[in-house]
Motif scaffolding. Structure first.
Motif, PDB file in Angstrom:
ATOM      1  N   GLU A   1       0.861  -1.183   0.000  1.00 42.08           N
ATOM      2  CA  GLU A   1       0.000   0.000   0.000  1.00 42.08           C
ATOM      3  C   GLU A   1       0.898   1.234   0.000  1.00 42.08           C
ATOM      4  O   GLU A   1       1.535   1.542   1.000  1.00 42.08           O
TER       5      GLU A   1
ATOM      6  N   LEU B   1      -1.267   5.091  -5.296  1.00 39.24           N
ATOM      7  CA  LEU B   1      -2.309   4.391  -4.545  1.00 39.24           C
ATOM      8  C   LEU B   1      -3.572   4.168  -5.369  1.00 39.24           C
ATOM      9  O   LEU B   1      -4.172   3.092  -5.308  1.00 39.24           O
TER      10      LEU B   1
ATOM     11  N   VAL C   1      -3.117   1.171  -7.564  1.00 33.87           N
ATOM     12  CA  VAL C   1      -3.130  -0.055  -6.757  1.00 33.87           C
ATOM     13  C   VAL C   1      -4.568  -0.407  -6.377  1.00 33.87           C
ATOM     14  O   VAL C   1      -4.983  -1.564  -6.476  1.00 33.87           O
ATOM     15  N   GLN C   2      -5.341   0.587  -5.970  1.00 35.64           N
ATOM     16  CA  GLN C   2      -6.732   0.334  -5.586  1.00 35.64           C
ATOM     17  C   GLN C   2      -7.552  -0.186  -6.762  1.00 35.64           C
ATOM     18  O   GLN C   2      -8.403  -1.070  -6.589  1.00 35.64           O
TER      19      GLN C   2
ATOM     20  N   VAL D   1      -6.629  -3.850  -7.170  1.00 42.26           N
ATOM     21  CA  VAL D   1      -7.219  -4.657  -6.095  1.00 42.26           C
ATOM     22  C   VAL D   1      -8.708  -4.861  -6.346  1.00 42.26           C
ATOM     23  O   VAL D   1      -9.235  -5.970  -6.208  1.00 42.26           O
TER      24      VAL D   1
ATOM     25  N   GLU E   1      -4.901  -8.453   0.171  1.00 44.38           N
ATOM     26  CA  GLU E   1      -4.946  -7.460   1.238  1.00 44.38           C
ATOM     27  C   GLU E   1      -3.768  -6.509   1.129  1.00 44.38           C
ATOM     28  O   GLU E   1      -2.717  -6.854   0.594  1.00 44.38           O
ATOM     29  N   TYR E   2      -3.982  -5.314   1.642  1.00 42.70           N
ATOM     30  CA  TYR E   2      -2.949  -4.281   1.619  1.00 42.70           C
ATOM     31  C   TYR E   2      -1.968  -4.478   2.768  1.00 42.70           C
ATOM     32  O   TYR E   2      -2.333  -4.960   3.838  1.00 42.70           O
TER      33      TYR E   2
END
Length: 138
Positions: free
Chosen positions: A57, A69, A72-73, A76, A89-90
């Motif tokens: 994260e 971020l 990455v989100q 995910v 999971e982060y």
């Protein structure tokens, strides 16, 4: 048992690390082009048992979100929709690049090897995974 895989997600390249099946040792796995990451992971998971994925994260030193971020989100979110059987999971990744560079120095790698950004990404993923594994021990 099955493996835990970690991701150091980057805009261009992504470093990957994985545990052994007993989840004792973490080691570098690969560095892949980020645009190929999703399909690469699906192929890997088809060949190997993976219990979960831990993704770095990215945050600033003060805890605020870094510019990466949002990417990455998005990854995910896409993963959770497409592959709900493998949780993701982060995990805080602050300092991992600096630690990776220092470990390369400590390991005696020459300057040319230390400039290999793919190697730095893979080592960073390994550090994320090692930290995650330590945090789970009682």
């Amino acid at each position: 048992m099955s493996r835990i895989l970690s991701i150091d997600y980057g805009r261009k390249r992504t470093g990957l690390a994985v545990t052994d099946p007993l989840q004792i040792i973490a080691g570098g796995l690969a560095t892949v082009a980020t645009c190929e990451l999703f399909d690469w992971l699906k192929g890997y998971i088809a060949r190997e048992q993976v219990e979960r994925i831990v993704i770095g994260e990215p945050r600033q030193l003060d805890g605020s979100p870094s510019e990466n971020l949002a990417r990455v989100q998005q990854f995910v979110s896409r993963w959770r929709k497409a592959m709900p059987s493998v949780p993701i999971e982060y995990y805080d990744e602050r300092f991992t690049s600096a630690i990776a560079h220092q470990s390369m120095l400590d390991g005696g790698l020459r300057k040319k090897a230390r400039q290999n950004k793919a190697l730095v990404d893979e080592i960073s993923a390994t550090i994320i995974l090692e930290d995650y594994m330590r945090s789970r021990k009682p």
